[in-house]
Write an enzyme that holds these catalytic residues in place. Structure first.
Site, PDB file in Angstrom:
ATOM      1  N   VAL A 264       1.004  -1.284  -0.116  1.00 36.92           N
ATOM      2  CA  VAL A 264       0.175   0.183  -0.080  1.00 36.92           C
ATOM      3  C   VAL A 264       0.691   1.221  -0.140  1.00 36.92           C
ATOM      4  O   VAL A 264       0.688   2.152  -0.786  1.00 36.92           O
ATOM      5  CB  VAL A 264      -0.918  -0.001   1.223  1.00 36.92           C
ATOM      6  CG1 VAL A 264      -1.684   1.162   1.455  1.00 36.92           C
ATOM      7  CG2 VAL A 264      -2.198  -1.088   1.045  1.00 36.92           C
ATOM      8  N   GLU A 265       1.696   1.083   0.625  1.00 34.49           N
ATOM      9  CA  GLU A 265       2.547   2.134   0.928  1.00 34.49           C
ATOM     10  C   GLU A 265       3.414   2.810  -0.558  1.00 34.49           C
ATOM     11  O   GLU A 265       3.561   3.919  -0.837  1.00 34.49           O
ATOM     12  CB  GLU A 265       3.809   2.360   2.270  1.00 34.49           C
ATOM     13  CG  GLU A 265       2.988   2.268   3.578  1.00 34.49           C
ATOM     14  CD  GLU A 265       2.565   3.694   3.663  1.00 34.49           C
ATOM     15  OE1 GLU A 265       2.974   4.684   3.290  1.00 34.49           O
ATOM     16  OE2 GLU A 265       1.830   3.760   4.840  1.00 34.49           O
ATOM     17  N   THR A 266       4.275   1.697  -0.854  1.00 33.20           N
ATOM     18  CA  THR A 266       5.237   2.284  -1.971  1.00 33.20           C
ATOM     19  C   THR A 266       5.185   1.144  -3.168  1.00 33.20           C
ATOM     20  O   THR A 266       5.988   1.242  -3.956  1.00 33.20           O
ATOM     21  CB  THR A 266       6.641   2.358  -1.468  1.00 33.20           C
ATOM     22  OG1 THR A 266       6.985   1.132  -0.911  1.00 33.20           O
ATOM     23  CG2 THR A 266       6.609   3.394  -0.281  1.00 33.20           C
TER      24      THR A 266
ATOM     25  N   TYR B 278      -7.576   2.873   5.266  1.00 37.69           N
ATOM     26  CA  TYR B 278      -6.101   2.527   4.634  1.00 37.69           C
ATOM     27  C   TYR B 278      -5.842   1.203   5.614  1.00 37.69           C
ATOM     28  O   TYR B 278      -5.347   0.405   4.854  1.00 37.69           O
ATOM     29  CB  TYR B 278      -5.347   3.528   5.631  1.00 37.69           C
ATOM     30  CG  TYR B 278      -3.816   3.066   5.599  1.00 37.69           C
ATOM     31  CD1 TYR B 278      -2.901   3.361   4.472  1.00 37.69           C
ATOM     32  CD2 TYR B 278      -3.275   2.285   6.721  1.00 37.69           C
ATOM     33  CE1 TYR B 278      -1.688   3.102   4.641  1.00 37.69           C
ATOM     34  CE2 TYR B 278      -1.987   2.054   6.810  1.00 37.69           C
ATOM     35  CZ  TYR B 278      -1.249   2.279   5.540  1.00 37.69           C
ATOM     36  OH  TYR B 278       0.101   1.961   5.558  1.00 37.69           O
TER      37      TYR B 278
END
Length: 365
Positions: free
Chosen positions: A148-150, A348
């Protein structure tokens, strides 16, 4: 990016940075018109913070508080530049905007990200298994976060961290409802970044990250790097940009530090007993687990499956699906709340869970 290396002398770096600041100052003075104003080509977006008294006062305070070289701190902050787009990115969305879980989910759960997650998991299976053994955090949670982050290091941000943190420390948008609190937060992150960088041999103007100053595959803020990043492969340094082992261990350590309970599901399906339903009461604590299973059921929310035997506290999680569809509801446990310590959003956290499960399912095919 390297963290926590032996402390080198800062003299050469400080001199170079100060020279750059002085060169700009000389040019700026030369550009002043007769009325004393800087010429129009020296717009705010190109002016380094060396010209700002508040920034230089903060540099002096940090140097004294942390025992750092004063010239180096001044030069580092002084070479940071205002990023005009960043304050706008920090402002909340328009009032009345209806959230849409399905739209939000589609941004993170797609074939490209799932395939990348499978490759990452297969390449780091032993490390993920070791992290689960050491910290108690399942592989799918760690894989979900990094994805999800990168997208597993594909999109780690292209803002200079020093610029992003300085902009949000000294020019945080005053229209934000929590402007003072958030400005103080980013000043703390800038201080932490300077403290960490002072112990490396790297150029503090080089690290790149998000517009908020988060760095590496897991997008850790500087204070999180200082508190939770670990050298998980034992090579004597912490690298959250290029070393998946350190990334995996650091994410797992972060969750353990915030109270992850091994073996506890993060969510349970839930249905409502309409005759007893007190939805307002159930939603009032938001994502904070507050209700015992008995009080949860008494208020009309009934967890399904193993959830009805849950021993800890629960929260009713509401995910809106736009104006034309009913919300999605789940029962969130303490572990769901722990995921939101990474990003304070139920949307999230659900994306992390769903991506991790999708990747796990693809691994088993």
């Amino acid at each position: 990016m390297r963290f926590f290396l032996p402390t080198p002398s800062r003299t050469v770096a400080a001199v170079a940075l100060l020279a750059a600041c002085c060169a700009w100052s000389t040019a700026a003075v030369a550009q002043k018109s007769s009325n004393g104003r800087v010429a129009s080509n020296a717009v705010r977006g190109t002016i380094p913070y060396a010209t700002r008294d508040d920034a230089m006062r903060f540099a002096d305070e940090v140097a004294e508080r942390r025992g750092l070289d004063r010239d180096w701190v001044r030069a580092t902050i002084g070479n940071a530049r205002f990023l005009p787009n960043v304050p706008r990115l920090m402002l909340p969305g328009p009032v009345g905007t209806v959230k849409n879980w399905q739209t939000y989910r589609s941004r993170f759960i797609d074939p490209v990200r799932i395939a990348a997650g499978v490759r990452f998991w297969r390449a780091n299976a032993d490390t993920l298994a070791r992290a689960e053994q050491v910290y108690g955090v399942p592989a799918e949670i760690i894989v979900g976060i990094i994805g999800v982050e990168t997208i597993y290091g594909r999109n780690m941000g292209n803002f200079r961290v020093i610029d992003a943190l300085a902009t949000l420390s000294f020019d945080f948008p005053q229209g934000h409802p929590r402007a003072a609190e958030r400005e103080a937060f980013f000043r703390g992150e800038l201080e932490s970044f300077l403290s960490t960088e002072s112990r490396t041999a790297d150029d503090p103007l080089t690290p790149l990250g998000s517009y908020a100053g988060a760095m590496g595959m897991p997008q850790f803020m500087p204070s999180s790097i200082a508190k939770y990043a670990v050298d998980f492969d034992g090579d004597g340094r912490i690298d959250l940009v290029n070393n998946p082992a350190d990334v995996i261990g650091s994410v797992a350590n972060y969750f353990k530090a915030f109270g992850w309970k091994p073996g506890m599901p993060a969510i349970y399906p839930v249905h409502f007993d309409e005759a007893r339903l007190q939805k307002g009461l159930l939603l009032a604590p938001d994502i904070l687990p507050t209700f015992s299973i008995d009080s949860f059921v008494a208020a009309g929310a009934v967890p399904e499956g193993e959830g009805i035997r849950h021993k800890g506290l629960l929260a009713l999680i509401e995910l809106q699906n736009g104006a034309d569809a009913p919300p999605t509801y789940v029962a969130g446990t303490r572990n769901f709340y722990v995921i939101t310590r990474y990003n304070w959003s139920s949307y999230y956290a659900m994306s992390v869970l769903d991506l991790g499960q999708e990747v796990k399912a693809a691994m088993e095919q």
